[in-house]
Design an enzyme around this catalytic site. Structure first.
Site, PDB file in Angstrom:
ATOM      1  N   CYS A   8      16.167  18.334 -42.247  1.00 56.35           N
ATOM      2  CA  CYS A   8      15.153  18.322 -43.296  1.00 56.35           C
ATOM      3  C   CYS A   8      13.947  17.477 -42.935  1.00 56.35           C
ATOM      4  O   CYS A   8      13.986  16.644 -42.044  1.00 56.35           O
ATOM      5  CB  CYS A   8      15.709  17.717 -44.586  1.00 56.35           C
ATOM      6  SG  CYS A   8      17.263  18.394 -45.097  1.00 56.35           S
ATOM      7  N   GLY A  34      12.585  22.106 -40.993  1.00 58.20           N
ATOM      8  CA  GLY A  34      13.385  22.948 -41.879  1.00 58.20           C
ATOM      9  C   GLY A  34      12.571  24.121 -42.358  1.00 58.20           C
ATOM     10  O   GLY A  34      11.479  23.943 -42.900  1.00 58.20           O
ATOM     11  N   ASN A 110      16.735  13.421 -46.415  1.00 61.09           N
ATOM     12  CA  ASN A 110      16.949  13.913 -45.055  1.00 61.09           C
ATOM     13  C   ASN A 110      18.129  13.140 -44.479  1.00 61.09           C
ATOM     14  O   ASN A 110      18.108  11.915 -44.445  1.00 61.09           O
ATOM     15  CB  ASN A 110      15.682  13.664 -44.216  1.00 61.09           C
ATOM     16  CG  ASN A 110      15.872  13.971 -42.730  1.00 61.09           C
ATOM     17  OD1 ASN A 110      15.187  13.406 -41.882  1.00 61.09           O
ATOM     18  ND2 ASN A 110      16.783  14.862 -42.392  1.00 61.09           N
ATOM     19  N   GLY A 111      19.143  13.866 -44.044  1.00 61.66           N
ATOM     20  CA  GLY A 111      20.322  13.202 -43.468  1.00 61.66           C
ATOM     21  C   GLY A 111      21.586  13.816 -44.004  1.00 61.66           C
ATOM     22  O   GLY A 111      21.557  14.887 -44.626  1.00 61.66           O
ATOM     23  N   TYR A 251      14.583  16.787 -29.064  1.00 61.84           N
ATOM     24  CA  TYR A 251      14.263  18.121 -29.562  1.00 61.84           C
ATOM     25  C   TYR A 251      13.547  18.139 -30.906  1.00 61.84           C
ATOM     26  O   TYR A 251      12.592  18.883 -31.112  1.00 61.84           O
ATOM     27  CB  TYR A 251      15.545  18.946 -29.693  1.00 61.84           C
ATOM     28  CG  TYR A 251      15.345  20.224 -30.473  1.00 61.84           C
ATOM     29  CD1 TYR A 251      14.780  21.338 -29.869  1.00 61.84           C
ATOM     30  CD2 TYR A 251      15.680  20.293 -31.821  1.00 61.84           C
ATOM     31  CE1 TYR A 251      14.549  22.506 -30.590  1.00 61.84           C
ATOM     32  CE2 TYR A 251      15.455  21.460 -32.550  1.00 61.84           C
ATOM     33  CZ  TYR A 251      14.896  22.555 -31.926  1.00 61.84           C
ATOM     34  OH  TYR A 251      14.658  23.702 -32.627  1.00 61.84           O
TER      35      TYR A 251
HETATM   36  P1  AMP Z   1      21.665  27.593 -27.595  1.00 56.42           P
HETATM   37  O1  AMP Z   1      21.124  28.946 -27.381  1.00 56.42           O
HETATM   38  O2  AMP Z   1      22.686  27.563 -28.703  1.00 56.42           O
HETATM   39  O3  AMP Z   1      22.171  26.935 -26.346  1.00 56.42           O
HETATM   40  O4  AMP Z   1      20.488  26.685 -28.149  1.00 56.42           O
HETATM   41  C1  AMP Z   1      19.651  25.976 -27.309  1.00 56.42           C
HETATM   42  C2  AMP Z   1      18.227  26.134 -27.727  1.00 56.42           C
HETATM   43  O5  AMP Z   1      18.081  25.859 -29.121  1.00 56.42           O
HETATM   44  C3  AMP Z   1      17.329  25.192 -26.975  1.00 56.42           C
HETATM   45  O6  AMP Z   1      16.266  25.947 -26.445  1.00 56.42           O
HETATM   46  C4  AMP Z   1      16.835  24.190 -27.995  1.00 56.42           C
HETATM   47  O7  AMP Z   1      15.434  24.024 -27.875  1.00 56.42           O
HETATM   48  C5  AMP Z   1      17.187  24.770 -29.338  1.00 56.42           C
HETATM   49  N1  AMP Z   1      17.929  23.838 -30.191  1.00 56.42           N
HETATM   50  C6  AMP Z   1      18.798  22.903 -29.838  1.00 56.42           C
HETATM   51  N2  AMP Z   1      19.301  22.258 -30.908  1.00 56.42           N
HETATM   52  C7  AMP Z   1      18.714  22.788 -31.992  1.00 56.42           C
HETATM   53  C8  AMP Z   1      18.798  22.545 -33.398  1.00 56.42           C
HETATM   54  N3  AMP Z   1      19.593  21.605 -33.904  1.00 56.42           N
HETATM   55  N4  AMP Z   1      18.040  23.287 -34.217  1.00 56.42           N
HETATM   56  C9  AMP Z   1      17.243  24.232 -33.718  1.00 56.42           C
HETATM   57  N5  AMP Z   1      17.128  24.524 -32.413  1.00 56.42           N
HETATM   58  C10 AMP Z   1      17.855  23.813 -31.546  1.00 56.42           C
END
Ligand code: AMP
Length: 476
Positions: A8, A34, A110-111, A251
């Site tokens: 969030c 979000g 948020n949390g 990220y």
């Molecule tokens: P995956 O395809 O499941 O390995 O997701 C990795 C990709 O999702 C990477 O390119 C990250 O930039 C992005 N990512 C990683 N963690 C999150 C998150 N919590 N929420 C949204 N995107 C994420």
């Protein structure tokens, strides 16, 4: 049940006749935190709360007409994303508004509260009726139930009871409160726009509305903000250490934000530099997986003196693929979102930099796309260590059974995603990028399973095995 995980962004404004518009703009800047729903609640001079909540992006859910109906000089707003089916309940969209014996209150959080389920069961056994499945409602019930005569004392009492992560804004007729859990898992910053005080998850929200960044709300601090812009601080709860979320600089936070005492862009570039020093291979070009991999790829390329080129173009009219709750849409999303640039890739040995690998879905598809576009060699470099554990403090990582690195060795992952070589940033490299003086203030739970406090979950030492293999161990 309570306690589904969500990511969030929050905003609070005190002392501007156009509070709702400022909150709207702040939420716009925090859209990356979000994208599933947004809400704004303001309070007018008679003490009446008015709000609007909508599924989808802030820009889609609010019109000028709606904003002009949200009267008052103070208000709060919230952007959210969560993964469970319950996420689609309108009752779960924040801010939540409620009446207490001390007047109307609105809250945006948020949390993730790690003992919310337990408190909820206790409250329900005493007759409380919950309307949503959100852990934040537990906070509300505890506030409403408290017998303290002042709201501030009630907040202090509740902070003594809840555990986990909360960066939270709370609105009353004549006050705005901003508070942060004693570990400081999630960011929360304070700024000023003349006499108006603004609180937000990240400084990029302050910048958009021309508010000057004053400082971060400290872990364990309550800031009480009065209508004339005066603020008072209290530090009612302490923790043995700080535990800033390391995934925020990797990220989650925007690269133009300043949180946890650092500029995110610089941190991310340093992660790329460390990654290059640890695991560089001979290649022709460095490319990023946009957008989150860009600063890391810049750091990587500068470190090894290779050109960084545009190898993947992102379609900006689709949301973050990961942000979509169901797997089928997520799969489709990768194709929608990114397209390779043939001239960068044809016949080249390519280093691809991304920030993280979670399920591996994105990497498999991207690498297939790059090969098809003519890349001769693909070397995938991840700017964070392998994610082997879920987060219980406000980042939506899937169950361990879906985390690729929880089940496979680096070599197995390399083979699975189809890379020529694969390397993750080491735990030491991450600590180095975060800086010697600050690295000890972070939580690395998703990389190590070592959480700063109890998660409120029964964690199995081994994940449900999807693909075989022992998974990776991190040495933090
Ligand atoms: P995956 O395809 O499941 O390995 O997701 C990795 C990709 O999702 C990477 O390119 C990250 O930039 C992005 N990512 C990683 N963690 C999150 C998150 N919590 N929420 C949204 N995107 C994420």
């Amino acid at each position: 049940m309570a306690g589904f995980r969500e990511e969030c962004g929050v905003v609070g404004v005190m002392g501007d006749p156009e509070a709702a518009k400022l909150i709207y703009l702040g939420l716009y800047a925090l859209q990356h935190r979000g994208q599933e729903a947004a809400g704004i609640v303001t309070i007018n001079e008679t003490g009446a709360l008015q709000g609007h909540k909508a599924f989808g992006l802030v820009g889609d859910g609010f019109t000028a007409d709606i904003l002009s109906r949200l009267e008052g000089r103070s208000g709060i707003g919230h952007n959210r994303y969560s993964t469970t089916g319950a996420s689609r309940m309108v009752e779960n969209i924040q801010p939540f508004s409620f009446k207490t014996s001390l007047g109307s209150v609105a809250i945006a959080h948020n949390g993730n509260l790690t003992n919310a389920d337990q408190i909820r069961v206790e409250l329900e056994s005493q007759g409380s009726i919950f309307q949503s499945t959100s852990d934040t409602e537990v906070f509300m019930h505890l506030l409403a139930k408290s017998t303290q005569a002042q709201l501030l004392d009630r907040i202090v009492e509740v902070m003594g009871k809840v555990r986990g992560a909360y960066s939270l804004v709370l609105l009353t007729k004549d006050r705005l409160f901003a508070l942060r859990d004693p570990y400081g898992f999630r960011p929360l910053v304070l700024g000023r726009r003349g006499d108006c005080v603004v609180v937000a998850s990240e400084t990029c929200a302050l910048e958009l509305i021309d508010a000057e960044f004053e400082r971060e709300i400290a872990p364990g601090e309550i800031v009480e903000i009065f209508s004339d812009g005066f603020i008072r601080s209290y530090y009612p709860v302490q923790s043995p250490r700080k535990a800033f979320c390391s995934f925020e600089p990797i990220y989650f936070a925007r690269p133009d934000s300043q949180i946890f005492g650092e500029e995110i862009y610089s941190l991310r570039k340093r992660m790329g530099e460390c990654l290059a020093r640890e695991s560089h291979v001979d290649a022709d070009v460095v490319i990023a997986v946009p957008d989150s991999g860009v600063p890391m790829a810049l750091g990587y390329a500068a470190e090894v003196k290779l050109p960084m080129e545009l190898g993947l173009v992102r379609n900006h009219y689709v949301g973050r693929t990961f942000i979509e709750p169901s797997q089928s849409i997520r799969d489709f999303g990768v194709k929608l979102k990114l397209n390779p640039v043939g001239s960068t890739l044809r016949g080249k040995r390519v280093i691809v930099v991304d920030d993280s690998l979670v399920r591996g879905t994105t990497s498999v598809k991207i690498l297939r796309m790059l090969r098809k576009a003519g890349a001769k060699e693909i070397h995938l470099r991840l700017g964070s260590p392998p994610i082997t554990h879920s987060c219980y403090f406000g980042v939506d990582t899937p169950e361990r059974g879906q985390l690729l690195a929880a089940q496979q060795t680096v070599e197995q992952i390399r083979d699975f995603i189809g890379a020529d070589t694969l390397a993750f940033l080491s735990p030491e490299g991450l600590r180095q990028a975060l800086g010697a003086s600050n690295a000890g203030n972070y939580c690395y739970g998703c990389f190590s399973g070592d959480y700063p406090e109890a998660t409120g979950q029964k964690i199995s030492p081994q994940p449900t095995d999807r693909l075989g293999g022992p998974g990776l161990k991190a040495g933090f």
